[in-house]
Design a protein around this motif. Structure first.
Motif, PDB file in Angstrom:
ATOM      1  N   SER A   8       0.829  -1.198   0.000  1.00  0.00           N
ATOM      2  CA  SER A   8       0.000   0.000   0.000  1.00  0.00           C
ATOM      3  C   SER A   8       0.870   1.257   0.000  1.00  0.00           C
ATOM      4  O   SER A   8       0.614   2.210  -0.740  1.00  0.00           O
ATOM      5  CB  SER A   8      -0.933  -0.011   1.206  1.00  0.00           C
ATOM      6  N   GLN A   9       1.914   1.267   0.822  1.00  0.00           N
ATOM      7  CA  GLN A   9       2.815   2.418   0.885  1.00  0.00           C
ATOM      8  C   GLN A   9       3.568   2.606  -0.422  1.00  0.00           C
ATOM      9  O   GLN A   9       3.743   3.733  -0.896  1.00  0.00           O
ATOM     10  CB  GLN A   9       3.801   2.282   2.040  1.00  0.00           C
ATOM     11  N   GLY A  11       2.577   1.720  -3.412  1.00  0.00           N
ATOM     12  CA  GLY A  11       1.611   2.238  -4.373  1.00  0.00           C
ATOM     13  C   GLY A  11       1.331   3.705  -4.158  1.00  0.00           C
ATOM     14  O   GLY A  11       1.283   4.495  -5.115  1.00  0.00           O
ATOM     15  N   ARG A  12       1.174   4.112  -2.898  1.00  0.00           N
ATOM     16  CA  ARG A  12       0.933   5.513  -2.564  1.00  0.00           C
ATOM     17  C   ARG A  12       2.136   6.360  -2.964  1.00  0.00           C
ATOM     18  O   ARG A  12       1.979   7.438  -3.549  1.00  0.00           O
ATOM     19  CB  ARG A  12       0.645   5.641  -1.065  1.00  0.00           C
ATOM     20  N   SER A  13       3.338   5.882  -2.709  1.00  0.00           N
ATOM     21  CA  SER A  13       4.547   6.629  -3.065  1.00  0.00           C
ATOM     22  C   SER A  13       4.682   6.769  -4.576  1.00  0.00           C
ATOM     23  O   SER A  13       5.071   7.828  -5.077  1.00  0.00           O
ATOM     24  CB  SER A  13       5.783   5.934  -2.487  1.00  0.00           C
ATOM     25  N   PHE A  14       4.371   5.710  -5.304  1.00  0.00           N
ATOM     26  CA  PHE A  14       4.433   5.762  -6.770  1.00  0.00           C
ATOM     27  C   PHE A  14       3.409   6.767  -7.302  1.00  0.00           C
ATOM     28  O   PHE A  14       3.714   7.565  -8.188  1.00  0.00           O
ATOM     29  CB  PHE A  14       4.200   4.373  -7.366  1.00  0.00           C
ATOM     30  N   TYR A  15       2.219   6.740  -6.744  1.00  0.00           N
ATOM     31  CA  TYR A  15       1.180   7.691  -7.140  1.00  0.00           C
ATOM     32  C   TYR A  15       1.647   9.129  -6.912  1.00  0.00           C
ATOM     33  O   TYR A  15       1.521   9.990  -7.782  1.00  0.00           O
ATOM     34  CB  TYR A  15      -0.117   7.416  -6.371  1.00  0.00           C
ATOM     35  N   TYR A  16       2.175   9.410  -5.712  1.00  0.00           N
ATOM     36  CA  TYR A  16       2.642  10.756  -5.401  1.00  0.00           C
ATOM     37  C   TYR A  16       3.802  11.162  -6.306  1.00  0.00           C
ATOM     38  O   TYR A  16       3.916  12.323  -6.693  1.00  0.00           O
ATOM     39  CB  TYR A  16       3.045  10.882  -3.935  1.00  0.00           C
ATOM     40  N   ILE A  18       4.292  10.205  -9.424  1.00  0.00           N
ATOM     41  CA  ILE A  18       3.760  10.499 -10.757  1.00  0.00           C
ATOM     42  C   ILE A  18       2.907  11.770 -10.753  1.00  0.00           C
ATOM     43  O   ILE A  18       3.097  12.663 -11.578  1.00  0.00           O
ATOM     44  CB  ILE A  18       2.929   9.309 -11.299  1.00  0.00           C
ATOM     45  N   PHE A  19       1.955  11.876  -9.840  1.00  0.00           N
ATOM     46  CA  PHE A  19       0.973  12.947  -9.893  1.00  0.00           C
ATOM     47  C   PHE A  19       1.312  14.184  -9.072  1.00  0.00           C
ATOM     48  O   PHE A  19       0.632  15.209  -9.200  1.00  0.00           O
ATOM     49  CB  PHE A  19      -0.407  12.415  -9.509  1.00  0.00           C
ATOM     50  N   ARG A  20       2.307  14.103  -8.232  1.00  0.00           N
ATOM     51  CA  ARG A  20       2.758  15.292  -7.510  1.00  0.00           C
ATOM     52  C   ARG A  20       4.188  15.646  -7.879  1.00  0.00           C
ATOM     53  O   ARG A  20       4.500  16.800  -8.147  1.00  0.00           O
ATOM     54  CB  ARG A  20       2.670  15.085  -5.992  1.00  0.00           C
TER      55      ARG A  20
END
Length: 165
Positions: A8-9, A11-16, A18-20
């Motif tokens: 979960s972490q 995935g959250r880090s990858f999302y941030y 890419i999108f941040r």
């Protein structure tokens, strides 16, 4: 549970990232001069080092969280670990600014793997065998922290008592 939370972490880090991270980086490059990584090898090794930094940070937080099975209040423990992590990870002040003896001690702690090693690799502060040694330390701390978390989790599950169920 530990690997579920780690996934979960990640995935959250990858999302941030890419999108941040990328949009902020694009704005920064548009308005400020930017230098790329020190070398192509530095860029290639920066990526796994960054991922290892995320795992080390997660593992330290996981160990603090799992301490709640034995302590009534983890606020003090969390403050000490996270405060030491913020200071000794090179996040507030680069490790290279510390006195040389203290810097050498910091380089052997897990905190330096959170942010300083990836940034130092990217900037070319670590090159050649020193860079490989620092990556090996990151891998070593990752293994130690994950195994410690696994052991403490199995001990915590044996201690756990749920009322009414």
């Amino acid at each position: 549970y530990q690997f579920y939370a780690l996934s979960s972490q990640l995935g959250r880090s990858f999302y941030y990232f890419i999108f941040r991270g990328i949009p902020i980086f694009a704005v920064m490059v548009a308005f400020f001069p930017w230098e790329g990584p020190h070398s192509f090898l530095a860029f290639i090794l920066f990526l796994p080092s960054l991922a290892l930094g995320v795992v080390i940070t997660f593992s330290l937080r996981f160990l603090v969280g799992i301490s709640a099975f034995w302590f009534l209040d983890t606020k003090g423990f969390r403050a000490i670990v996270m405060g030491a992590g913020t200071f000794l990870s090179g996040f507030m002040l680069p490790i290279s600014f510390f006195p040389s003896g203290f810097a050498k001690v910091c380089e052997w702690m897990p905190f330096v793997g959170q942010s300083y090693i990836p940034v130092a690799i990217y900037l070319g502060k670590y090159t050649g065998m020193v860079m490989m040694n620092m990556l090996i330390r990151q891998v070593g701390w990752t293994i130690i922290l994950i195994v410690t978390g696994k052991i403490l989790m199995s001990m915590a599950v044996r201690k756990l008592v749920i009322q009414g169920g």
